[in-house]
Motif scaffolding. Sequence first.
Motif, mmCIF file in Angstrom:
data_model
loop_
_atom_site.group_PDB
_atom_site.id
_atom_site.type_symbol
_atom_site.label_atom_id
_atom_site.label_comp_id
_atom_site.label_asym_id
_atom_site.label_seq_id
_atom_site.Cartn_x
_atom_site.Cartn_y
_atom_site.Cartn_z
ATOM 1 N N LEU A 145 0.507 6.650 -10.217
ATOM 2 C CA LEU A 145 0.033 5.537 -9.405
ATOM 3 C C LEU A 145 1.106 4.478 -9.195
ATOM 4 O O LEU A 145 1.210 3.887 -8.122
ATOM 5 C CB LEU A 145 -1.206 4.893 -10.058
ATOM 6 C CG LEU A 145 -2.540 5.609 -9.843
ATOM 7 C CD1 LEU A 145 -3.646 4.866 -10.570
ATOM 8 C CD2 LEU A 145 -2.849 5.708 -8.360
ATOM 9 N N VAL A 194 -4.455 2.004 -2.029
ATOM 10 C CA VAL A 194 -4.161 1.706 -3.428
ATOM 11 C C VAL A 194 -5.451 1.306 -4.132
ATOM 12 O O VAL A 194 -6.472 1.063 -3.498
ATOM 13 C CB VAL A 194 -3.111 0.571 -3.549
ATOM 14 C CG1 VAL A 194 -1.809 0.980 -2.895
ATOM 15 C CG2 VAL A 194 -3.634 -0.718 -2.918
ATOM 16 N N TYR A 244 3.429 5.707 -6.563
ATOM 17 C CA TYR A 244 2.736 5.694 -5.276
ATOM 18 C C TYR A 244 2.675 4.274 -4.703
ATOM 19 O O TYR A 244 2.911 4.055 -3.524
ATOM 20 C CB TYR A 244 1.324 6.260 -5.455
ATOM 21 C CG TYR A 244 0.466 6.178 -4.216
ATOM 22 C CD1 TYR A 244 0.677 7.049 -3.145
ATOM 23 C CD2 TYR A 244 -0.546 5.230 -4.102
ATOM 24 C CE1 TYR A 244 -0.108 6.976 -1.999
ATOM 25 C CE2 TYR A 244 -1.335 5.145 -2.968
ATOM 26 C CZ TYR A 244 -1.112 6.019 -1.924
ATOM 27 O OH TYR A 244 -1.884 5.938 -0.785
ATOM 28 N N GLU A 245 2.373 3.319 -5.585
ATOM 29 C CA GLU A 245 2.289 1.922 -5.153
ATOM 30 C C GLU A 245 3.649 1.425 -4.668
ATOM 31 O O GLU A 245 3.737 0.760 -3.638
ATOM 32 C CB GLU A 245 1.788 1.071 -6.316
ATOM 33 C CG GLU A 245 1.515 -0.375 -5.953
ATOM 34 C CD GLU A 245 0.931 -1.146 -7.113
ATOM 35 O OE1 GLU A 245 1.580 -2.101 -7.588
ATOM 36 O OE2 GLU A 245 -0.177 -0.787 -7.562
ATOM 37 N N LYS A 246 4.695 1.751 -5.416
ATOM 38 C CA LYS A 246 6.040 1.334 -5.009
ATOM 39 C C LYS A 246 6.424 1.959 -3.669
ATOM 40 O O LYS A 246 7.068 1.325 -2.831
ATOM 41 C CB LYS A 246 7.062 1.732 -6.077
ATOM 42 C CG LYS A 246 6.964 0.902 -7.346
ATOM 43 C CD LYS A 246 7.987 1.355 -8.379
ATOM 44 C CE LYS A 246 7.873 0.532 -9.654
ATOM 45 N NZ LYS A 246 8.842 0.983 -10.689
ATOM 46 N N VAL A 303 -0.354 -5.846 -4.094
ATOM 47 C CA VAL A 303 0.472 -5.068 -3.165
ATOM 48 C C VAL A 303 0.721 -5.859 -1.876
ATOM 49 O O VAL A 303 1.852 -5.920 -1.374
ATOM 50 C CB VAL A 303 -0.187 -3.710 -2.857
ATOM 51 C CG1 VAL A 303 0.497 -3.027 -1.671
ATOM 52 C CG2 VAL A 303 -0.116 -2.799 -4.074
ATOM 53 N N VAL A 359 -0.802 -0.752 3.596
ATOM 54 C CA VAL A 359 -1.137 -1.114 2.217
ATOM 55 C C VAL A 359 -2.489 -0.567 1.776
ATOM 56 O O VAL A 359 -2.923 -0.800 0.651
ATOM 57 C CB VAL A 359 -1.124 -2.650 2.020
ATOM 58 C CG1 VAL A 359 0.234 -3.216 2.341
ATOM 59 C CG2 VAL A 359 -2.195 -3.318 2.871
ATOM 60 N N LYS A 411 4.330 2.819 -1.276
ATOM 61 C CA LYS A 411 3.561 2.100 -0.267
ATOM 62 C C LYS A 411 4.248 0.784 0.100
ATOM 63 O O LYS A 411 4.381 0.432 1.280
ATOM 64 C CB LYS A 411 2.145 1.820 -0.782
ATOM 65 C CG LYS A 411 1.180 2.964 -0.591
ATOM 66 C CD LYS A 411 0.681 2.981 0.832
ATOM 67 C CE LYS A 411 -0.426 4.001 1.026
ATOM 68 N NZ LYS A 411 -0.884 4.039 2.423
ATOM 69 N N ILE A 412 4.663 0.042 -0.917
ATOM 70 C CA ILE A 412 5.297 -1.260 -0.687
ATOM 71 C C ILE A 412 6.604 -1.088 0.074
ATOM 72 O O ILE A 412 6.881 -1.808 1.036
ATOM 73 C CB ILE A 412 5.534 -1.981 -2.031
ATOM 74 C CG1 ILE A 412 4.193 -2.361 -2.654
ATOM 75 C CG2 ILE A 412 6.392 -3.220 -1.834
ATOM 76 C CD1 ILE A 412 4.298 -2.889 -4.075
ATOM 77 N N ARG A 428 -5.525 -3.557 -7.259
ATOM 78 C CA ARG A 428 -4.092 -3.695 -6.966
ATOM 79 C C ARG A 428 -3.823 -4.039 -5.508
ATOM 80 O O ARG A 428 -2.670 -4.204 -5.111
ATOM 81 C CB ARG A 428 -3.371 -2.386 -7.317
ATOM 82 C CG ARG A 428 -3.359 -2.031 -8.787
ATOM 83 C CD ARG A 428 -2.586 -3.058 -9.587
ATOM 84 N NE ARG A 428 -1.211 -3.173 -9.106
ATOM 85 C CZ ARG A 428 -0.413 -4.210 -9.364
ATOM 86 N NH1 ARG A 428 -0.876 -5.231 -10.069
ATOM 87 N NH2 ARG A 428 0.807 -4.240 -8.907
ATOM 88 N N GLU A 429 -4.870 -4.166 -4.706
ATOM 89 C CA GLU A 429 -4.682 -4.403 -3.271
ATOM 90 C C GLU A 429 -3.992 -5.741 -3.004
ATOM 91 O O GLU A 429 -3.005 -5.807 -2.261
ATOM 92 C CB GLU A 429 -6.026 -4.338 -2.539
ATOM 93 C CG GLU A 429 -6.558 -2.923 -2.385
ATOM 94 C CD GLU A 429 -7.955 -2.886 -1.790
ATOM 95 O OE1 GLU A 429 -8.347 -1.811 -1.293
ATOM 96 O OE2 GLU A 429 -8.640 -3.924 -1.818
#
Length: 310
Positions: free
Chosen positions: A134, A49, A137-139, A57, A46, A141-142, A53-54
């Motif tokens: 972003l 990010v 990218y976040e999705k 996430v 995680v 990562k999750i 947003r940490e």
Amino acid sequence: MAGASLLTLLDDIATILDDVAAMSKVAARKTAGVLGDDLALNAQQVSGVASERELPVVFAVAMGSLRNKVILVPLAMLISAFIPWAITPLLMCGGLFLCYEGFEKVYHSMTHKQTHLVDDDTVVAKAQADIDDLGAYEKQKIKGAIRTDFVLSAEIIAISLGVAAHMDLMAQFLTLSVIAIVMTFGVYGLVAGIVKIDDLGLYLARRKPSGVGHKLGLTLVSAAPYLMKTLTFVGTIAMFMVGGGILTHGIHLVFEWIEHAQAVVTQINVVGGFLGLLTPSILNALFGVVAGGVVVLAIKGVSKLMPAKS
């Protein structure tokens, strides 16, 4: 008569809960090693990010981890009840996947070291593309963190099931549920603390212009990047150790060879005990590297043989 029956029922419930508590403690001790790997892997997954947003996430991954366990707990009980022989092959598939992910991560980092940006315009364009992407990218990562969590959660549930195998179905279910909840909130509570350590340092440094708190804050801010790099390194090694450990436990000949190697090094004077503790982990990790490398090479080879999409 009814009062006596009620007291008997309450006594039975108390006995079951006592057994569940005892077995949960034993299972927690046996899964402690996996918990450490789980912590390192997910903190590393995680990272990267935006600061604000940490925590969202981490929360999203924690909810995904709970969903994983909602699937895994009843699935483990069904498999144990009807097809117990399938537990080991399924775990080995998960272990092989972890080794593949670890080796692919190393392979990707090595092959992209030679990539250089041409000029400032390229840098700006890439930065703008990163900003626009972003959310994706976040999705990603999750999804990656939840996928990795599924394998580690499966191992935790399998180990816990082995501890509670002698209990009845209800006690097994309660034991696995307790372990699933405690492990999820324990791991992701620590992950949240790790990824926000730099913000804590910044808060302490700004709160007081001088003193112990200020110095501690500056130390935390300075140490945070190194901590995350360390977790990235440890997380990758953990993939090989956990995945390789699952594979070697499923391959009887390899497992016996590792036990023999451990027995041999244990006999060395002075440092034998220490080397005996390290040997299984090192050999499991090496086996994981080889297994992951074989899978990556196989996938690369197959992809080259496949016809290119127009």
